[in-house]
Design a protein around this motif. Structure first.
Motif, mmCIF file in Angstrom:
data_model
loop_
_atom_site.group_PDB
_atom_site.id
_atom_site.type_symbol
_atom_site.label_atom_id
_atom_site.label_comp_id
_atom_site.label_asym_id
_atom_site.label_seq_id
_atom_site.Cartn_x
_atom_site.Cartn_y
_atom_site.Cartn_z
ATOM 1 N N ARG A 23 0.852 -1.187 0.000
ATOM 2 C CA ARG A 23 0.000 0.000 0.000
ATOM 3 C C ARG A 23 0.889 1.238 0.000
ATOM 4 O O ARG A 23 1.878 1.314 0.727
ATOM 5 C CB ARG A 23 -0.871 -0.025 1.251
ATOM 6 C CG ARG A 23 -1.867 1.116 1.366
ATOM 7 C CD ARG A 23 -2.652 0.960 2.651
ATOM 8 N NE ARG A 23 -3.639 2.005 2.836
ATOM 9 C CZ ARG A 23 -4.384 2.120 3.919
ATOM 10 N NH1 ARG A 23 -4.260 1.235 4.902
ATOM 11 N NH2 ARG A 23 -5.269 3.097 4.027
ATOM 12 N N ASP A 69 -2.976 6.019 -0.066
ATOM 13 C CA ASP A 69 -3.953 5.075 -0.602
ATOM 14 C C ASP A 69 -5.093 4.872 0.393
ATOM 15 O O ASP A 69 -4.842 4.492 1.546
ATOM 16 C CB ASP A 69 -3.299 3.702 -0.856
ATOM 17 C CG ASP A 69 -2.678 3.596 -2.230
ATOM 18 O OD1 ASP A 69 -2.865 4.531 -3.027
ATOM 19 O OD2 ASP A 69 -2.013 2.586 -2.490
ATOM 20 N N ASP A 70 -6.331 5.131 -0.015
ATOM 21 C CA ASP A 70 -7.427 4.626 0.783
ATOM 22 C C ASP A 70 -7.744 3.223 0.278
ATOM 23 O O ASP A 70 -7.117 2.725 -0.664
ATOM 24 C CB ASP A 70 -8.644 5.547 0.748
ATOM 25 C CG ASP A 70 -9.238 5.710 -0.655
ATOM 26 O OD1 ASP A 70 -9.010 4.834 -1.516
ATOM 27 O OD2 ASP A 70 -9.936 6.716 -0.874
ATOM 28 N N ASP A 114 -10.242 1.872 -1.357
ATOM 29 C CA ASP A 114 -10.709 1.736 -2.732
ATOM 30 C C ASP A 114 -9.575 1.953 -3.733
ATOM 31 O O ASP A 114 -9.478 1.249 -4.749
ATOM 32 C CB ASP A 114 -11.842 2.728 -3.000
ATOM 33 C CG ASP A 114 -13.116 2.371 -2.230
ATOM 34 O OD1 ASP A 114 -13.291 1.178 -1.916
ATOM 35 O OD2 ASP A 114 -13.904 3.276 -1.927
ATOM 36 N N ASP A 115 -8.713 2.929 -3.440
ATOM 37 C CA ASP A 115 -7.553 3.143 -4.311
ATOM 38 C C ASP A 115 -6.682 1.889 -4.365
ATOM 39 O O ASP A 115 -6.208 1.476 -5.427
ATOM 40 C CB ASP A 115 -6.707 4.318 -3.809
ATOM 41 C CG ASP A 115 -7.413 5.655 -3.948
ATOM 42 O OD1 ASP A 115 -8.314 5.757 -4.799
ATOM 43 O OD2 ASP A 115 -7.077 6.583 -3.190
ATOM 44 N N ASN A 121 -8.161 -0.978 -6.406
ATOM 45 C CA ASN A 121 -7.995 -0.736 -7.839
ATOM 46 C C ASN A 121 -6.553 -0.985 -8.278
ATOM 47 O O ASN A 121 -6.299 -1.541 -9.355
ATOM 48 C CB ASN A 121 -8.406 0.695 -8.178
ATOM 49 C CG ASN A 121 -9.901 0.917 -8.041
ATOM 50 O OD1 ASN A 121 -10.686 -0.023 -8.182
ATOM 51 N ND2 ASN A 121 -10.302 2.134 -7.746
ATOM 52 N N ARG A 122 -5.604 -0.585 -7.439
ATOM 53 C CA ARG A 122 -4.198 -0.775 -7.803
ATOM 54 C C ARG A 122 -3.837 -2.260 -7.768
ATOM 55 O O ARG A 122 -3.058 -2.741 -8.603
ATOM 56 C CB ARG A 122 -3.299 0.032 -6.861
ATOM 57 C CG ARG A 122 -1.912 0.262 -7.423
ATOM 58 C CD ARG A 122 -1.252 1.465 -6.785
ATOM 59 N NE ARG A 122 -1.208 1.371 -5.348
ATOM 60 C CZ ARG A 122 -0.340 0.602 -4.684
ATOM 61 N NH1 ARG A 122 0.541 -0.114 -5.352
ATOM 62 N NH2 ARG A 122 -0.341 0.571 -3.378
#
Length: 763
Positions: free
Chosen positions: A339, A343-344, A346-347, A350-351
Motif C-alpha cells: 500500500r 492510498d485509501d 478503494d484506491d 484498484n491498484r
C-alpha cells in the motif's frame, strides 16, 4: 456560627474570586481614607503596663468587613490606608477562614471575636518589648482565660476549614479516549474542603463534558471528578488553579488585616497522551486452502487490536469488506503488493486489480461489535454465493475497514482505512481443477507380432504454468506433480484373445492374462506427446514398444493429481487406445469418406458419405461426427460437436458398401470438420482417418458460395473414385484410409475423456 461557606458569604463573590486567576481584581471593600466604625462594644478590655487595651476587632467598614489589629505597640486611628494582599501561607488562609466565618456581632462579651484577634496577633504580630504582643498576651490570658479556651476551639475549626493541599490527578476510562481529572482540595487532615472555587483548562485534543476546554466549579464535600473526552490524537496539558482564602494588610496608624478577595494557587500541571482513534487489525485465514470447482469460497475473519493503547469504541461496530480475486497463476501469488502513502482502501483495491490483471470476482462484508471474535465470510457475486470454477486457479482475499463505510460514529475513530496485506499466504487458496482431458489414439488398431506400437496423446486442462509451482507452506498448497505416466498393458492368452478384451475404466492387476509392458514418465502439461517409435519420454530416454505376443495392447495415460489438479486417467477399456495384435498380418477394411458440399451457406444442410471396402465383421458400424464451425487457425477436433451421429450398421456379406451420415446445418460461419469411424460390434476401431483430412472439411459462409475450387492434381491422382452419390462425387475428392495409412498420417482420436470417465460416442 457559620454564616456562609464562601469567603465573602456569597457564591457570586466566589465566582469573582475565580476571575482573579486571569487578572481580575477588586470586589467591594473600603476606599482609602475611609473611617472605620469602632467595634468597642464587642471587645474585652485589659491593662498592660498601666495602659488600657481592647482585644477584638478594631472596627468595620461600610461594606461590613471586619478589621483586626496585628501591631500591638501602635495605636489605631480607625483610618483605612493602602491595602495589599498578604503573602499566601497556611496561617493567612486560616485567618481569612476565621474572619469570614465570624463577622462582627451585636452580642457583647462574645469571646469568639476576642479569640480571633488573639489568633491573628499570634500569626502576624511581630511587636516585642513591654508593650509588644507577648507581654500583652500574658496579661490578657490572666484576665480572660476563657478567651484562650475559645482560641483552641477556633484553631481546630480553622484546621478543618482551611485548604492546605491542592491536587489534580488523571485517570483513564476507555483507553486514552476519555477519562477524568480528579480535583482534590483538602485540609491538613486530608479531608475535602468545600466552597473553594477552582478552574481547569485543557490544552490539546480533549474537551470537558460541556464541549469546552475550560471548567469552572466550586469544591464540595467530596473530591470532584471532572470527565474529559479526547477529540483527536496528541498530548494534552491540564492546568488550573483554586482560589484559596487570603487576607489583606491595611496600612494605617497600626497594621490591620481584613479578609481578602482570595488568591489563585495553581495546581501542578498534568500532561498526558490522548488518543481518540484506534487501529484494529484484520486477521484472516482462508478455509479450506484447497477447494473444488463448484464449492463456495469462504474465509475465517477475526478482528483485534494493534497494540495495548488501542481500545474498541464503546457501543460501536466495525464493518469490514473483503474482495476475492481468482484466476491467478503461480507467479502472481508470490508477489507482494504494498500500500502506498495516501492510498485509501478503494484506491488500493484498484491498484491491486491492475497489478494482478484481474478484477475481484466476489466480495463479502462482516460486522463486528467487539474484538476477538471470529466470523466466516462467504464470497458473493451479483447472483448470490460465488462458486469456484475450474478456471479459478489461485485465489486470494483482500480485506479492509473503510472509514467512510462505517456505521454510527465508528468512522471518527479510525485514523485511516485499515487494509490487509496482499498477496498473503494465509489468505490464498487454490481451486483444484477437474478439467484435464485426454484425446488420444494408437497409430495402429491392428498389428502383428513384431510391429512397433505407437500412440499420440493430446492433453488439455492443466494450468498453463503447471509444473512451475514449487509449493508454499504459508499458503498450504503443495508443489505440482511434474509427471504423468503412460502405462502399456498386454492382455490375452489361452488362444482366445476375445475373452480378454480390455474392460472397465481402471487398470488391471498383473496376472497370467495381464502383463504391464512398461511405464514411462511424461511432463504433466498441456500439449501433444508421442509414445513409442523411439520418441523420448520426459527424461529424454527413447521409448520402443514392440508387440511380442498376440493379444491386446492398451495405452493408458494417467496423472496422480496434486493440490492444483485432480487425478485423471484414460480408460483401460477405451477402444481408441488399444491395438489388436495377431500372429500374422490380416486383411483389414478400408474407409473412404467424402462430404457432399465443400462450401455451403449458414443454415444450409450438408452431410458426409463413407465407402467401406473389404470384409467387415458382423455387427460393424460406421459412426459420423461433425464439429462446430471454427476459424482457420483453430485446432481441429478440440471444440464441441455439431453432430454426434448414430450407429450405421454394415452388411458383413458385402465387401463394398456406402453409408450416408445424418444431415446437419451450421448456424455460424467457419470450417466444419468431419470424422468417420468404422467400429466393430465390441467398439474396436477397424478404420478411421485424421480430423481435417482432405474431403472431410465443409466451409460455411455468410454469402452464397462461390464455385467450388478445382481439387489439386496430386489429390486427383489418388485411387479411382468409388461409385458415390452424385452430390458426393461433385463436391470433393474422397479420402481412403486403412489402419496402416492412419499410422503413417498420425491420426487422432475424436472423443474427449475427463478423468477416468469414458465419453459416450453414440456407438
Amino acid at each position: 456560627m457559620t454564616r456562609s461557606t464562601s469567603i465573602r458569604r456569597k457564591v457570586a463573590a466566589a465566582a469573582a474570586a475565580v476571575a482573579t486567576i486571569f487578572g481580575a481584581a477588586a470586589g467591594a471593600s473600603a476606599a482609602e481614607g475611609e473611617k472605620l466604625t469602632a467595634a468597642t462594644p464587642y471587645n474585652f478590655s485589659y491593662l498592660n503596663e498601666g495602659i488600657a487595651y481592647e482585644i477584638g476587632p478594631v472596627g468595620y467598614d461600610g461594606a461590613g468587613l471586619d478589621y483586626y489589629c496585628i501591631q500591638q505597640d501602635k495605636n489605631t486611628n480607625y483610618t483605612v490606608g493602602a491595602a495589599a494582599t498578604m503573602q499566601d501561607s497556611v496561617n493567612a488562609r486560616k485567618a481569612a477562614v476565621l474572619i469570614s466565618r465570624y463577622p462582627h456581632s451585636e452580642v457583647k462579651e462574645d469571646v469568639t471575636h476576642a479569640a480571633i484577634a488573639v489568633i491573628l496577633h499570634d500569626f502576624f504580630d511581630t511587636s516585642t518589648g513591654s508593650h509588644g504582643w507577648p507581654s500583652a498576651r500574658a496579661r490578657l490570658e490572666q484576665r480572660y482565660p476563657q478567651i484562650f479556651v475559645r482560641v483552641d476551639e477556633l484553631l481546630a475549626e480553622a484546621d478543618a476549614a482551611t485548604p492546605t493541599r491542592l491536587a489534580t490527578t488523571l485517570s483513564y476510562d476507555e483507553g486514552r479516549r476519555n477519562g477524568a481529572v480528579t480535583v482534590s482540595i483538602d485540609n491538613a487532615r486530608g479531608e475535602p474542603v468545600p466552597g473553594i472555587a477552582y478552574t481547569l483548562t485543557l490544552d490539546g485534543p480533549a474537551v470537558f463534558p460541556d464541549g469546552t476546554r475550560t471548567w469552572r466549579a466550586v469544591s464540595g464535600a467530596k473530591a470532584a471528578v471532572v470527565p474529559w473526552t479526547s477529540t483527536g490524537d496528541g498530548d494534552v496539558r491540564v492546568s488550573g488553579a483554586a482560589v484559596v482564602p487570603s487576607v489583606d494588610v491595611i496600612a494605617s496608624s497600626q497594621r490591620l488585616v481584613r479578609v481578602g478577595e482570595g488568591q489563585a494557587k495553581a495546581f501542578d500541571e498534568i500532561r498526558f497522551p490522548a488518543r481518540k482513534t484506534f487501529t484494529p487489525t484484520i486477521r484472516t485465514v482462508t478455509t479450506p486452502t484447497v477447494v473444488k470447482a463448484g464449492d463456495r469460497v469462504t474465509d475465517a475473519v477475526a478482528v483485534g487490536m494493534a497494540g495495548p493503547d488501542d481500545v474498541w469504541p464503546r457501543g460501536e461496530t466495525l464493518t469490514v469488506d473483503g474482495w476475492y480475486f481468482d484466476g491467478l497463476d503461480a507467479d502472481a501469488v508470490t508477489r507482494r503488493i504494498d500500500r502506498q502513502d495516501g492510498d485509501d482502501a478503494d484506491d488500493f483495491v484498484n491498484r491491486v486489480a491492475q497489478a494482478l490483471g484481474r478484477q475481484p470476482v466476489a466480495t463479502a462484508q462482516l460486522v463486528f461489535d467487539a474484538p476477538g471474535g471470529e466470523q466466516t465470510a462467504v464470497a458473493c457475486d451479483e447472483d448470490g454465493d460465488y462458486h469456484a470454477t475450474d478456471a479459478s486457479g489461485f485465489g486470494t482475499w483482500l480485506w479492509a475497514a473503510r472509514r467512510d463505510r462505517q456505521r454510527g460514529s465508528m468512522g471518527e475513530y479510525l485514523a485511516q482505512d485499515i487494509v490487509t496485506a496482499i498477496v498473503d499466504g494465509a489468505e490464498t487458496n487454490v481451486t483444484r481443477r477437474d478439467t484435464v482431458e485426454v484425446r488420444s489414439e494408437a497409430h495402429e488398431h491392428t498389428a502383428h507380432v513384431g510391429s512397433q506400437l505407437m500412440d499420440t496423446i493430446w492433453v488439455s486442462g492443466f494450468p498453463d504454468d503447471h509444473g512451475r509451482w514449487e509449493g508454499d507452506e504459508a499458503i498450504g498448497v503443495g508443489a505440482d506433480e511434474a509427471y504423468a505416466q503412460v502405462n502399456v498393458w498386454w492382455a490375452g492368452g489361452d488362444g482366445d484373445d476375445d475373452a480378454w478384451r480390455p474392460e472397465g475404466d481402471g487398470q488391471p492387476q498383473p496376472d497370467e492374462h495381464h502383463r504391464l509392458i512398461g511405464v514411462w514418465d511424461y511432463a504433466a502439461v498441456n500439449g501433444e506427446l508421442r509414445v513409442g517409435g523411439g520418441a523420448p519420454d520426459a527424461h529424454g530416454e527413447a521409448v520402443e514398444i514392440v508387440a511380442d505376443a498376440p493379444g491386446w495392447y492398451v495405452f493408458v495415460w494417467s496423472f496422480a493429481g496434486d493440490d492444483r489438479v485432480a487425478p485423471a486417467a484414460s480408460s483401460y477399456a477405451d477402444g481408441w487406445e488399444r491395438v489388436r495384435v495377431t500372429e500374422e498380418p490380416v486383411e483389414t477394411p478400408t474407409l473412404t469418406t467424402q462430404v457432399d458440399h465443400a462450401k455451403v451457406k449458414v443454415g444450409e444442410p450438408f452431410h458426409d458419405v463413407a465407402s467401406v471396402r473389404g470384409p467387415v465383421p458382423e455387427g460393424a458400424v460406421v459412426v459420423f461426427e461433425a464439429y462446430e464451425a471454427v476459424g482457420d487457425d483453430a485446432q481441429p477436433g478440440t471444440n464441441r460437436l455439431l453432430l454426434s451421429g448414430g450407429r450405421h450398421p454394415l452388411d458383413p456379406t458385402l465387401t463394398s458398401q456406402q453409408v450416408t451420415s445424418e444431415e446437419t446445418r451450421s448456424p455460424t460461419a467457419g470450417l466444419v470438420y468431419w470424422k468417420a469411424t468404422l467400429l466393430s460390434r465390441d467398439g474396436d476401431v477397424l478404420a478411421t482417418h485424421e480430423i481435417g483430412a482432405p474431403g472431410e472439411v465443409v466451409e460455411v459462409v455468410e454469402q452464397p458460395p462461390a464455385p467450388s475450387r478445382e481439387q489439386p492434381k496430386e489429390q486427383q491422382a489418388q485411387e479411382t473414385k468409388p461409385a458415390l452419390a452424385a452430390t458426393g462425387v461433385a463436391a470433393a475428392a474422397p479420402l481412403t484410409v486403412t489402419c496402416i495409412l492412419c499410422a503413417a498420417a498420425g491420426v487422432v482420436a475424436i472423443r474427449l475423456r475427463r478423468g477416468a470417465k469414458r465419453t459416450p460416442r453414440g456407438r
